[in-house]
Design a protein around this motif. Sequence first.
Motif, PDB file in Angstrom:
ATOM      1  N   ILE A 155      -2.020  -4.955  51.601  1.00 39.27           N
ATOM      2  CA  ILE A 155      -3.449  -5.273  51.723  1.00 39.27           C
ATOM      3  C   ILE A 155      -3.720  -6.158  52.946  1.00 39.27           C
ATOM      4  O   ILE A 155      -4.844  -6.573  53.177  1.00 39.27           O
ATOM      5  N   TRP A 156      -2.676  -6.502  53.701  1.00 38.14           N
ATOM      6  CA  TRP A 156      -2.857  -7.407  54.844  1.00 38.14           C
ATOM      7  C   TRP A 156      -3.244  -6.620  56.088  1.00 38.14           C
ATOM      8  O   TRP A 156      -2.686  -5.555  56.352  1.00 38.14           O
ATOM      9  N   PRO A 162      -0.332  -8.869  46.895  1.00 39.27           N
ATOM     10  CA  PRO A 162       0.473  -9.914  46.271  1.00 39.27           C
ATOM     11  C   PRO A 162       0.155 -10.134  44.790  1.00 39.27           C
ATOM     12  O   PRO A 162      -1.000 -10.283  44.420  1.00 39.27           O
ATOM     13  N   HIS A 197       1.826 -15.670  42.495  1.00 41.39           N
ATOM     14  CA  HIS A 197       2.829 -16.450  43.223  1.00 41.39           C
ATOM     15  C   HIS A 197       2.233 -17.798  43.641  1.00 41.39           C
ATOM     16  O   HIS A 197       1.030 -18.033  43.483  1.00 41.39           O
ATOM     17  N   ASP A 201       2.435 -20.242  47.273  1.00 42.50           N
ATOM     18  CA  ASP A 201       2.944 -20.372  48.630  1.00 42.50           C
ATOM     19  C   ASP A 201       3.464 -21.795  48.831  1.00 42.50           C
ATOM     20  O   ASP A 201       3.899 -22.139  49.924  1.00 42.50           O
ATOM     21  N   GLN A 223      -6.053 -23.501  50.256  1.00 41.10           N
ATOM     22  CA  GLN A 223      -6.038 -22.150  50.838  1.00 41.10           C
ATOM     23  C   GLN A 223      -7.419 -21.521  50.652  1.00 41.10           C
ATOM     24  O   GLN A 223      -8.186 -21.965  49.793  1.00 41.10           O
ATOM     25  N   ILE A 240     -10.129 -17.781  51.095  1.00 37.45           N
ATOM     26  CA  ILE A 240     -10.399 -16.365  51.397  1.00 37.45           C
ATOM     27  C   ILE A 240     -11.921 -16.172  51.437  1.00 37.45           C
ATOM     28  O   ILE A 240     -12.635 -16.694  50.571  1.00 37.45           O
ATOM     29  N   PHE A 242      -9.607 -11.675  44.305  1.00 39.14           N
ATOM     30  CA  PHE A 242      -8.675 -12.804  44.310  1.00 39.14           C
ATOM     31  C   PHE A 242      -8.578 -13.320  42.872  1.00 39.14           C
ATOM     32  O   PHE A 242      -9.591 -13.395  42.157  1.00 39.14           O
ATOM     33  N   TRP A 275      -8.960 -22.588  47.146  1.00 36.61           N
ATOM     34  CA  TRP A 275      -8.153 -22.956  45.987  1.00 36.61           C
ATOM     35  C   TRP A 275      -7.059 -23.960  46.340  1.00 36.61           C
ATOM     36  O   TRP A 275      -6.567 -23.997  47.478  1.00 36.61           O
ATOM     37  N   HIS A 313      -1.531 -17.780  42.083  1.00 37.51           N
ATOM     38  CA  HIS A 313      -2.623 -16.901  42.515  1.00 37.51           C
ATOM     39  C   HIS A 313      -2.066 -15.607  43.077  1.00 37.51           C
ATOM     40  O   HIS A 313      -0.864 -15.488  43.319  1.00 37.51           O
ATOM     41  N   GLY A 314      -2.939 -14.663  43.302  1.00 32.13           N
ATOM     42  CA  GLY A 314      -2.559 -13.392  43.913  1.00 32.13           C
ATOM     43  C   GLY A 314      -3.810 -12.556  44.059  1.00 32.13           C
ATOM     44  O   GLY A 314      -4.926 -13.026  43.798  1.00 32.13           O
ATOM     45  N   SER A 315      -3.617 -11.327  44.472  1.00 35.18           N
ATOM     46  CA  SER A 315      -4.752 -10.417  44.459  1.00 35.18           C
ATOM     47  C   SER A 315      -4.647  -9.602  43.166  1.00 35.18           C
ATOM     48  O   SER A 315      -3.833  -9.926  42.295  1.00 35.18           O
ATOM     49  N   ARG A 343     -11.916  -3.871  48.726  1.00 33.22           N
ATOM     50  CA  ARG A 343     -12.246  -5.287  48.893  1.00 33.22           C
ATOM     51  C   ARG A 343     -11.807  -5.672  50.298  1.00 33.22           C
ATOM     52  O   ARG A 343     -10.641  -5.504  50.660  1.00 33.22           O
ATOM     53  N   TYR A 383      -8.839 -14.315  55.610  1.00 31.50           N
ATOM     54  CA  TYR A 383      -8.151 -15.501  55.105  1.00 31.50           C
ATOM     55  C   TYR A 383      -8.306 -16.659  56.088  1.00 31.50           C
ATOM     56  O   TYR A 383      -8.332 -16.438  57.298  1.00 31.50           O
TER      57      TYR A 383
HETATM   58  O1  LIG Z   1      -5.840 -11.585  48.770  1.00 24.02           O
HETATM   59  C1  LIG Z   1      -5.840 -12.186  47.719  1.00 24.02           C
HETATM   60  O2  LIG Z   1      -6.679 -11.996  46.836  1.00 24.02           O
HETATM   61  C2  LIG Z   1      -4.736 -13.170  47.428  1.00 24.02           C
HETATM   62  C3  LIG Z   1      -4.257 -13.858  48.651  1.00 24.02           C
HETATM   63  C4  LIG Z   1      -2.970 -14.552  48.448  1.00 24.02           C
HETATM   64  O3  LIG Z   1      -2.261 -14.346  47.518  1.00 24.02           O
HETATM   65  C5  LIG Z   1      -2.552 -15.556  49.427  1.00 24.02           C
HETATM   66  O4  LIG Z   1      -3.270 -15.778  50.413  1.00 24.02           O
HETATM   67  O5  LIG Z   1      -1.474 -16.166  49.232  1.00 24.02           O
END
Ligand SMILES: O=C(O)CCC(=O)C(=O)O
Length: 326
Positions: free
Chosen positions: A157-158, A211, A214, A216, A228, A230, A243, A289, A295-297, A306, A310
């Motif tokens: 998704i990146w 993701p 997890h 970071d 962090q 988004i 998210f 957040w 967190h994750g997607s 979506r 970021y």
């Molecule tokens: O894209 C998302 O919803 C999650 C982003 C994410 O997990 C992150 O930036 O570490």
Amino acid sequence: MIDMTTSLDIKELRTYWACQREPGTVAPLPRDVEKALLAGLRLNVLETLRYLHHDRPDFDAFEAWVRAQGEPTEASLDRLRRAMAGDAVGAEVGDLDHVDGLSADDLAHWDEHGYVILRNAIAPHAAEAAELAIYDHLGMRRDDPDTWYRESLGHSIWVPLLRHPALVANRFAPRIHKAFAQLWGRDDLWVTIDQGGLNPPEHEHWPFPGPHLHWDATLAEPHLLDVQGIIYLADVDEDQGAFSCVPGFHRTLKDWFTTVPRDVSPQDHARRTLTMTPIAAKRGDMIIWHHLLPHGSSPNRARRPRVAQYMSLRPTRYAYTDEWLG
Ligand SMILES: O=C(O)CCC(=O)C(=O)O
């Protein structure tokens, strides 16, 4: 000998370069300073590491690359030099006193849940411009589902689009700088050069790649603040690859940690036992957040991708935990 006519005159850059080129030969920069340095030079962390390790430039070549890549302005370089020297620098976007940021309710929500939605962080037209830039970069058309699963996205998704003017402009939204200044309690912030994201509806040949849940962040104590973020570039419903996070977990992490079995990694245990909440929001809203929230997607079960950008902002110096525990 540095050619002073091209030198950026930032000695921390040489330290950073030397540490990457010959680890162990010089003491590394403190992690907060390193982040401020790269952000201040408008560099993305990963692209910089890739360049250094792949091309192995000498220092002059590295400086030339930094100039070409980040295109830092004289004003931004001057601010960075002053910050590196320990001077107090204010917000990059000017005085934030009269900028509308997070309300008292927003801040109470942040304290309790560890995340907050900054409504209208950027104007809808600015969000849409960045959304279209991401589709364009990927060679996709927003209204044509047949184009959403192109090779250009791969199974991820990146979207490594870093410097499109629409994404750049969003990094200077005063409301975002104000909100992060409120959370950090200071305004000498550096905005990260982060990428975009596109999470299309799942289908048979394109299952959600993560993701998944997890962190970071290190889970070692002391548990300190980092943040962090988004930005949703178009409206996102709960089932639209939103998210997701475990609200409030920044307050219970310490107790939860005592329940992790000895032979299991905390990240694995968290994935098996915790449930995330998807966060819906509108075009131009930003979710910020606490880095200690898992967190994750999430899988996109709706009809439209979506699309997101970021971004985070951090002060020049801040307390962080050195030990890595993940
Ligand atoms: O894209 C998302 O919803 C999650 C982003 C994410 O997990 C992150 O930036 O570490």
